[in-house]
Design a protein around this motif. Sequence first.
Motif, PDB file in Angstrom:
ATOM      1  N   ALA A 109      35.955 -36.510 -34.105  1.00 47.62           N
ATOM      2  CA  ALA A 109      35.535 -37.443 -35.149  1.00 47.62           C
ATOM      3  C   ALA A 109      36.141 -37.068 -36.501  1.00 47.62           C
ATOM      4  N   TYR A 110      36.218 -35.771 -36.791  1.00 50.32           N
ATOM      5  CA  TYR A 110      36.811 -35.330 -38.052  1.00 50.32           C
ATOM      6  C   TYR A 110      38.321 -35.577 -38.070  1.00 50.32           C
ATOM      7  N   VAL A 111      38.980 -35.342 -36.946  1.00 53.41           N
ATOM      8  CA  VAL A 111      40.416 -35.620 -36.868  1.00 53.41           C
ATOM      9  C   VAL A 111      40.666 -37.108 -37.103  1.00 53.41           C
ATOM     10  N   SER A 112      39.836 -37.950 -36.485  1.00 55.51           N
ATOM     11  CA  SER A 112      39.969 -39.396 -36.672  1.00 55.51           C
ATOM     12  C   SER A 112      39.728 -39.784 -38.126  1.00 55.51           C
ATOM     13  N   SER A 113      38.772 -39.138 -38.779  1.00 52.14           N
ATOM     14  CA  SER A 113      38.485 -39.416 -40.185  1.00 52.14           C
ATOM     15  C   SER A 113      39.667 -39.069 -41.073  1.00 52.14           C
ATOM     16  N   VAL A 114      40.268 -37.915 -40.831  1.00 52.74           N
ATOM     17  CA  VAL A 114      41.438 -37.498 -41.620  1.00 52.74           C
ATOM     18  C   VAL A 114      42.593 -38.464 -41.396  1.00 52.74           C
ATOM     19  N   LYS A 115      42.783 -38.871 -40.164  1.00 51.99           N
ATOM     20  CA  LYS A 115      43.868 -39.790 -39.829  1.00 51.99           C
ATOM     21  C   LYS A 115      43.716 -41.119 -40.562  1.00 51.99           C
ATOM     22  N   ARG A 116      42.475 -41.621 -40.627  1.00 53.59           N
ATOM     23  CA  ARG A 116      42.244 -42.868 -41.344  1.00 53.59           C
ATOM     24  C   ARG A 116      42.549 -42.711 -42.829  1.00 53.59           C
ATOM     25  N   ARG A 117      42.157 -41.579 -43.404  1.00 52.28           N
ATOM     26  CA  ARG A 117      42.416 -41.346 -44.825  1.00 52.28           C
ATOM     27  C   ARG A 117      43.908 -41.316 -45.109  1.00 52.28           C
ATOM     28  N   LEU A 118      44.658 -40.758 -44.190  1.00 50.61           N
ATOM     29  CA  LEU A 118      46.100 -40.654 -44.380  1.00 50.61           C
ATOM     30  C   LEU A 118      46.824 -41.959 -44.082  1.00 50.61           C
ATOM     31  N   GLY A 119      46.114 -42.921 -43.498  1.00 49.13           N
ATOM     32  CA  GLY A 119      46.745 -44.193 -43.170  1.00 49.13           C
ATOM     33  C   GLY A 119      47.660 -44.104 -41.969  1.00 49.13           C
ATOM     34  N   LYS A 120      47.391 -43.135 -41.084  1.00 54.61           N
ATOM     35  CA  LYS A 120      48.231 -42.965 -39.901  1.00 54.61           C
ATOM     36  C   LYS A 120      47.799 -43.904 -38.784  1.00 54.61           C
ATOM     37  N   GLU A 121      48.729 -44.188 -37.920  1.00 57.41           N
ATOM     38  CA  GLU A 121      48.446 -44.839 -36.653  1.00 57.41           C
ATOM     39  C   GLU A 121      47.852 -46.232 -36.799  1.00 57.41           C
ATOM     40  N   TRP A 123      48.077 -49.760 -35.614  1.00 53.53           N
ATOM     41  CA  TRP A 123      48.651 -50.647 -34.620  1.00 53.53           C
ATOM     42  C   TRP A 123      48.517 -52.091 -35.108  1.00 53.53           C
ATOM     43  N   ARG A 124      49.336 -52.992 -34.545  1.00 53.02           N
ATOM     44  CA  ARG A 124      49.276 -54.401 -34.914  1.00 53.02           C
ATOM     45  C   ARG A 124      49.228 -55.250 -33.652  1.00 53.02           C
ATOM     46  N   LEU A 125      48.253 -56.140 -33.620  1.00 54.09           N
ATOM     47  CA  LEU A 125      48.182 -57.140 -32.562  1.00 54.09           C
ATOM     48  C   LEU A 125      48.641 -58.452 -33.170  1.00 54.09           C
ATOM     49  N   GLN A 151      41.524 -57.995 -29.406  1.00 48.03           N
ATOM     50  CA  GLN A 151      40.862 -58.489 -30.607  1.00 48.03           C
ATOM     51  C   GLN A 151      39.430 -57.975 -30.693  1.00 48.03           C
ATOM     52  N   LEU A 152      38.744 -57.972 -29.573  1.00 45.44           N
ATOM     53  CA  LEU A 152      37.366 -57.490 -29.540  1.00 45.44           C
ATOM     54  C   LEU A 152      37.312 -56.004 -29.890  1.00 45.44           C
ATOM     55  N   LEU A 153      38.227 -55.226 -29.337  1.00 46.20           N
ATOM     56  CA  LEU A 153      38.272 -53.793 -29.643  1.00 46.20           C
ATOM     57  C   LEU A 153      38.614 -53.563 -31.114  1.00 46.20           C
ATOM     58  N   ALA A 154      39.513 -54.380 -31.651  1.00 48.31           N
ATOM     59  CA  ALA A 154      39.902 -54.240 -33.058  1.00 48.31           C
ATOM     60  C   ALA A 154      38.725 -54.527 -33.990  1.00 48.31           C
ATOM     61  N   ARG A 155      37.887 -55.499 -33.626  1.00 45.95           N
ATOM     62  CA  ARG A 155      36.733 -55.847 -34.464  1.00 45.95           C
ATOM     63  C   ARG A 155      35.633 -54.785 -34.394  1.00 45.95           C
ATOM     64  N   ASN A 156      35.708 -53.939 -33.395  1.00 39.82           N
ATOM     65  CA  ASN A 156      34.667 -52.932 -33.175  1.00 39.82           C
ATOM     66  C   ASN A 156      35.241 -51.520 -33.213  1.00 39.82           C
ATOM     67  N   MET A 157      36.149 -51.272 -34.183  1.00 36.75           N
ATOM     68  CA  MET A 157      36.769 -49.960 -34.295  1.00 36.75           C
ATOM     69  C   MET A 157      35.706 -48.889 -34.480  1.00 36.75           C
ATOM     70  N   GLY A 158      35.866 -47.791 -33.734  1.00 34.26           N
ATOM     71  CA  GLY A 158      34.935 -46.678 -33.827  1.00 34.26           C
ATOM     72  C   GLY A 158      33.681 -46.855 -33.003  1.00 34.26           C
ATOM     73  N   CYS A 214      41.274 -45.998 -29.684  1.00 33.72           N
ATOM     74  CA  CYS A 214      41.151 -44.792 -30.499  1.00 33.72           C
ATOM     75  C   CYS A 214      41.899 -44.864 -31.832  1.00 33.72           C
ATOM     76  N   GLU A 215      42.612 -45.938 -32.088  1.00 30.62           N
ATOM     77  CA  GLU A 215      43.374 -46.069 -33.330  1.00 30.62           C
ATOM     78  C   GLU A 215      42.982 -47.364 -34.031  1.00 30.62           C
ATOM     79  N   ASN A 216      43.402 -47.473 -35.292  1.00 29.28           N
ATOM     80  CA  ASN A 216      43.174 -48.699 -36.037  1.00 29.28           C
ATOM     81  C   ASN A 216      44.124 -49.800 -35.563  1.00 29.28           C
ATOM     82  N   ILE A 217      43.609 -51.013 -35.415  1.00 31.45           N
ATOM     83  CA  ILE A 217      44.439 -52.165 -35.060  1.00 31.45           C
ATOM     84  C   ILE A 217      44.273 -53.244 -36.122  1.00 31.45           C
ATOM     85  N   ASN A 218      45.391 -53.691 -36.686  1.00 31.04           N
ATOM     86  CA  ASN A 218      45.378 -54.861 -37.564  1.00 31.04           C
ATOM     87  C   ASN A 218      45.753 -56.073 -36.739  1.00 31.04           C
ATOM     88  N   VAL A 219      44.959 -57.130 -36.847  1.00 33.35           N
ATOM     89  CA  VAL A 219      45.249 -58.368 -36.139  1.00 33.35           C
ATOM     90  C   VAL A 219      46.023 -59.295 -37.071  1.00 33.35           C
TER      91      VAL A 219
END
Length: 221
Positions: A109-121, A123-125, A151-158, A214-219
């Motif tokens: 969870a902490y690794v994922s938090s750091v990754k989000r702060r850095l704007g890493k990963e 994805w785009r649908l 789309q459903l997974l993207a709307r429910n990130m985390g 497990c990653e951020n997805i922009n639709v």
Amino acid sequence: MARVLLLEDEADLRNEVADFLQSEGYGVTEAGSVADFMRQVDLADIAIIDAGLPDGNGFDVTEQLRRTHPHIGTIMLTARGSIDDKIDGLRRGADHYLIKPIRLRELSAYVSSVKRRLGKETWRLHLLERRLYAPDGRFNEVNTMEIVLLQLLARNMGQVVQRPQIARAFGVEWIDYDERRLDQMISRLRRRWHNLTGEKLPLRTEHGQGYSFCENINVVE
């Protein structure tokens, strides 16, 4: 795929953490000493650093990393659990300070938090193109049902998306849905991505519940 560099001199713990993070979809490189760590640090997105090391001090490494590689997220992982040590680690540049013994899910969870702060990963649908793009630009064609799922997974990130919720998104009631069709869809999607890239799609099975991405997805429309 976010690249994690793990600096830990205890081989068993290092291997356990590395195996777990790899199963979570991260690329992991291991280092057992400061010298080994510094040879590999330029390729890292996130560093996990132990405090007590055979050839140095993790607090000093963290402070140096903040000066020389400020774009790298840093998590300290140490048995030094006093509040003064924690404050020292955070002041020297750590994003998070975790005390051993660790819980692997908490570390994830902490690794994922750091990754989000850095704007890493990110994805785009892309709905119009009907493609799923990885952060590095590689893509795979997706069909209508896969688009609905993603789309459903993207709307429910985390969050875990439950199987009945997925069935309803497909327009059917769970009691009437053959869940083997969902398992087969996930399997085909993962297999196509692996055949294309040689890497795992960060689509995780939450056993007995459903799925999560497990990653951020922009639709993109």
